[in-house]
Design a protein around this motif. Structure first.
Motif, PDB file in Angstrom:
ATOM      1  N   ARG A 153     142.255  31.670  -2.471  1.00 40.43           N
ATOM      2  CA  ARG A 153     141.906  31.920  -3.799  1.00 40.43           C
ATOM      3  C   ARG A 153     142.690  30.906  -4.715  1.00 40.43           C
ATOM      4  N   LEU A 154     143.893  30.563  -4.352  1.00 37.11           N
ATOM      5  CA  LEU A 154     144.517  29.414  -5.253  1.00 37.11           C
ATOM      6  C   LEU A 154     143.795  28.247  -5.055  1.00 37.11           C
ATOM      7  N   LEU A 155     143.344  27.724  -3.827  1.00 35.94           N
ATOM      8  CA  LEU A 155     142.435  26.370  -3.857  1.00 35.94           C
ATOM      9  C   LEU A 155     141.263  26.401  -4.403  1.00 35.94           C
ATOM     10  N   GLU A 156     140.748  27.873  -4.217  1.00 33.67           N
ATOM     11  CA  GLU A 156     139.359  27.841  -4.971  1.00 33.67           C
ATOM     12  C   GLU A 156     139.171  27.552  -6.381  1.00 33.67           C
ATOM     13  N   THR A 157     140.318  27.649  -7.218  1.00 35.62           N
ATOM     14  CA  THR A 157     140.307  27.337  -8.468  1.00 35.62           C
ATOM     15  C   THR A 157     140.086  25.884  -8.813  1.00 35.62           C
TER      16      THR A 157
END
Length: 275
Positions: A153-157
């Motif tokens: 989720r963090l990287l998908e930003t």
């Protein structure tokens, strides 16, 4: 994009360009609020820039930031990773630790820790600065499914995310990590070809860059095999097949494959040197 904020404190050890890209992605997406972020960096210039631009807490004390956080992102250069991990060894117990250092295996980090942490290795790339990157994620053996989902989720930003086994991370570095530079070179070369044929430089660069961006978008939105998309453009006896013939004679496929191979091997070498 994430649909709700997460209730976690996140510390970024290192506030370079990639860390800044992540901070911007976290805030722009709404996944994290500024009060949940703390970035450290030895450079006063970087600290001041990030603090002013994003309104987050900044400082120089890595250990204090890591103690405060639930998630620690190690955004430091491979050459300094060992020293940073040694400094933080007592502050990472039981925490989710995400490394974005090229070439540094999780094993090297784990061996220097005095207590167990949940380790994830990530390789983002430069377009993350525009939220258009792609990141590869490799979870360590102690990482729970919930941790992997949070890291994703963090990287998908900042773009798309793929999950791979850690032995493939050097190949990821050689392909997507270094790949933007290959694309920039291709844009420049295509534009040079246009200039040779009489186009103004600014027009040629615009045509070349947008052509590569549009071609990539066609694959992203259709999922069709690149060879099939190529065949749809190359009509019998037309201009495109004549151009493709020259690319094949020049060995473009082989050269690009060799570039990925060379960058992969360099990533492996850096990992060995840093260990």
């Amino acid at each position: 994009m994430p649909d709700e904020a997460i209730d976690r404190n996140v510390a970024l050890i290192g506030a370079g360009q990639m860390a800044e890209a992540l901070i911007g992605g976290f805030l722009e997406s709404g996944l994290l609020t500024a009060s949940r972020l703390w970035a450290t960096d030895p450079s006063a210039e970087r600290r001041d820039l990030v603090g002013r631009r994003y309104g987050i807490r900044v400082g120089v004390d890595n250990r204090e930031a890591a103690d405060w956080a639930c998630v620690v992102i190690l955004a430091v250069k491979p050459q300094t990773m060992s020293a940073v991990v040694d400094e933080l060894a007592g502050s990472l117990a039981g925490k989710l630790v995400i490394s974005i250092a090229a070439g540094v295996p999780l094993r090297q980090i784990a061996e220097r820790l005095k207590s167990e942490a949940r380790l994830v290795r990530v390789m983002p790339n430069a377009p993350a600065l525009l939220r258009a990157g792609v990141s590869a994620l490799a979870a360590g053996p102690t990482v729970a499914e919930e941790d992997a989902k949070l890291a994703r989720r963090l990287l998908e930003t900042v773009g798309r995310v793929v999950e791979v086994g850690e032995p493939l991370m050097d190949a990821v570095t050689g392909l997507s990590g270094s790949g933007p530079a290959y694309a920039f070179l291709m844009i420049e070369a295509l534009a040079d070809g246009g200039v040779k044929m009489g186009l103004p430089r600014d027009v040629a660069v615009t045509l070349a860059a947008q052509t590569l961006a549009g071609a990539a978008k066609m694959w992203i939105e259709t999922g069709e095999h690149p060879g099939g998309l190529k065949d749809r453009v190359a009509s019998p006896g037309g201009t495109t097949i004549a151009g493709l013939h020259e690319l094949e004679k020049g060995g473009l496929r082989s050269v690009l494959m060799k570039a990925v191979e060379a960058a992969t091997e360099r990533s492996k070498t850096l990992g060995r040197q840093c260990s």
